[in-house]
Design a protein around this motif. Sequence first.
Motif, PDB file in Angstrom:
ATOM      1  N   CYS A  64      28.774   2.697 -35.458  1.00 55.16           N
ATOM      2  CA  CYS A  64      29.491   1.488 -35.032  1.00 55.16           C
ATOM      3  C   CYS A  64      28.541   0.295 -34.965  1.00 55.16           C
ATOM      4  O   CYS A  64      28.858  -0.801 -35.438  1.00 55.16           O
ATOM      5  N   ALA A  65      27.387   0.509 -34.345  1.00 59.00           N
ATOM      6  CA  ALA A  65      26.426  -0.584 -34.183  1.00 59.00           C
ATOM      7  C   ALA A  65      25.995  -1.131 -35.534  1.00 59.00           C
ATOM      8  O   ALA A  65      25.934  -2.353 -35.742  1.00 59.00           O
ATOM      9  N   GLN A  66      25.693  -0.246 -36.475  1.00 58.74           N
ATOM     10  CA  GLN A  66      25.269  -0.700 -37.791  1.00 58.74           C
ATOM     11  C   GLN A  66      26.372  -1.470 -38.506  1.00 58.74           C
ATOM     12  O   GLN A  66      26.118  -2.464 -39.189  1.00 58.74           O
ATOM     13  N   TYR A  91      22.172  -8.953 -32.759  1.00 58.63           N
ATOM     14  CA  TYR A  91      21.954  -7.789 -31.904  1.00 58.63           C
ATOM     15  C   TYR A  91      23.300  -7.269 -31.406  1.00 58.63           C
ATOM     16  O   TYR A  91      24.257  -8.040 -31.269  1.00 58.63           O
ATOM     17  N   VAL A  92      23.343  -5.987 -31.128  1.00 56.86           N
ATOM     18  CA  VAL A  92      24.513  -5.369 -30.501  1.00 56.86           C
ATOM     19  C   VAL A  92      24.026  -4.555 -29.311  1.00 56.86           C
ATOM     20  O   VAL A  92      23.157  -3.686 -29.465  1.00 56.86           O
ATOM     21  N   SER A 142      22.724   0.897 -25.169  1.00 55.12           N
ATOM     22  CA  SER A 142      21.762   0.866 -26.265  1.00 55.12           C
ATOM     23  C   SER A 142      21.794  -0.470 -26.988  1.00 55.12           C
ATOM     24  O   SER A 142      22.869  -0.971 -27.338  1.00 55.12           O
ATOM     25  N   LEU A 143      20.608  -1.031 -27.192  1.00 52.83           N
ATOM     26  CA  LEU A 143      20.465  -2.308 -27.882  1.00 52.83           C
ATOM     27  C   LEU A 143      19.987  -2.058 -29.311  1.00 52.83           C
ATOM     28  O   LEU A 143      18.975  -1.391 -29.531  1.00 52.83           O
ATOM     29  N   TYR A 144      20.719  -2.621 -30.264  1.00 51.46           N
ATOM     30  CA  TYR A 144      20.395  -2.487 -31.687  1.00 51.46           C
ATOM     31  C   TYR A 144      20.111  -3.864 -32.277  1.00 51.46           C
ATOM     32  O   TYR A 144      20.732  -4.860 -31.881  1.00 51.46           O
ATOM     33  N   GLY A 145      19.183  -3.894 -33.237  1.00 59.48           N
ATOM     34  CA  GLY A 145      18.877  -5.130 -33.944  1.00 59.48           C
ATOM     35  C   GLY A 145      19.020  -4.943 -35.441  1.00 59.48           C
ATOM     36  O   GLY A 145      18.932  -3.822 -35.953  1.00 59.48           O
ATOM     37  N   GLY A 179      16.938  -1.545 -36.097  1.00 62.71           N
ATOM     38  CA  GLY A 179      17.847  -0.523 -35.589  1.00 62.71           C
ATOM     39  C   GLY A 179      17.826  -0.448 -34.076  1.00 62.71           C
ATOM     40  O   GLY A 179      17.866  -1.473 -33.388  1.00 62.71           O
ATOM     41  N   LEU A 180      17.748   0.767 -33.539  1.00 56.19           N
ATOM     42  CA  LEU A 180      17.750   0.952 -32.092  1.00 56.19           C
ATOM     43  C   LEU A 180      16.468   0.391 -31.484  1.00 56.19           C
ATOM     44  O   LEU A 180      15.361   0.814 -31.821  1.00 56.19           O
ATOM     45  N   LEU A 181      16.630  -0.560 -30.565  1.00 57.13           N
ATOM     46  CA  LEU A 181      15.486  -1.222 -29.949  1.00 57.13           C
ATOM     47  C   LEU A 181      15.168  -0.679 -28.564  1.00 57.13           C
ATOM     48  O   LEU A 181      14.000  -0.606 -28.178  1.00 57.13           O
ATOM     49  N   ARG A 182      16.195  -0.313 -27.807  1.00 63.40           N
ATOM     50  CA  ARG A 182      15.978   0.249 -26.483  1.00 63.40           C
ATOM     51  C   ARG A 182      17.258   0.926 -26.019  1.00 63.40           C
ATOM     52  O   ARG A 182      18.362   0.567 -26.423  1.00 63.40           O
ATOM     53  N   SER A 183      17.097   1.936 -25.174  1.00 62.02           N
ATOM     54  CA  SER A 183      18.214   2.571 -24.486  1.00 62.02           C
ATOM     55  C   SER A 183      17.886   2.596 -23.003  1.00 62.02           C
ATOM     56  O   SER A 183      16.776   2.993 -22.617  1.00 62.02           O
TER      57      SER A 183
END
Length: 284
Positions: free
Chosen positions: A172-174, A183-184, A199-202, A206-210
Amino acid sequence: MNPHFVQMPPPMVLSFAASDPSGGAGLQADLMTASALGCHALSVTTALTVQDSVGVASILAVDADWVEDQARTLLEDMPVAAFKIGLLGSAENMLIIAEILADYPLLPVVLDPVLASGRGDELADEEMIGTLREVLLPLTTILTPNSLEARRLADEAHDANDADGPLALDDCAQRLLSFGCQYVLLTGTHENTPRVVNSLYGRERGLLRSDVWDRLPGSYHGSGCTLASAIAAHLARGLPVSEAVQAAQEFTWHALAAGFRAGMGQHLPDRFFRTRVSSGGLVV
């Protein structure tokens, strides 16, 4: 006081959102959150609602020309540091707000895609969702959907009852990033997990932090508005994205933990939890 001393104004956050008479969500939530975090809150009313802590009974969208006039008047007068977007009421309002945002490409935009109330009342039709994807997501710095909103916005074709289950949140994030937002931040409140995982995605990495938070009992009216507004406030104060997201989550969790049941429905977050007097004295 020195008569020659000039007080610098606090950072200003401009919120586009619907009015919520209960004070739980919408513009009222945005104003309280920004104020609690040291910002000056500006507001553009996009819709009027009839609602309480239980749910939303009806929505009246404000005419798009009025939305534009509200925003342009403020922007010509005051130095806005960040935008926050919530419930917009109509596709026409989305189009006019996109035109406004395009004139301020350097300012961060935090978009909370309000598609339904906590009770499940539909707040956006398919035309509005399509318009949001096409014209607002490309102008968005941070999109802050919960998992239900993320799957709906991603237009996933999976049936939650299929053997494969619903679309994975990473996917979904992608997909959402591919629509143009930078960012999402996917929030996991609605997922069946022991603790809440956000979860933060860029786009680039991709995944930047959870971040993992204890799951609080009950349900809350305005939690998403509070989180998105807190991110906007921290960005307005100059924090980088990852730090703004972490600080906003911490603020929101404490506001929810201190929440109260004002009516017969959901609890309301206490955005001023730091100033309440408890049995132990002033909370700081």
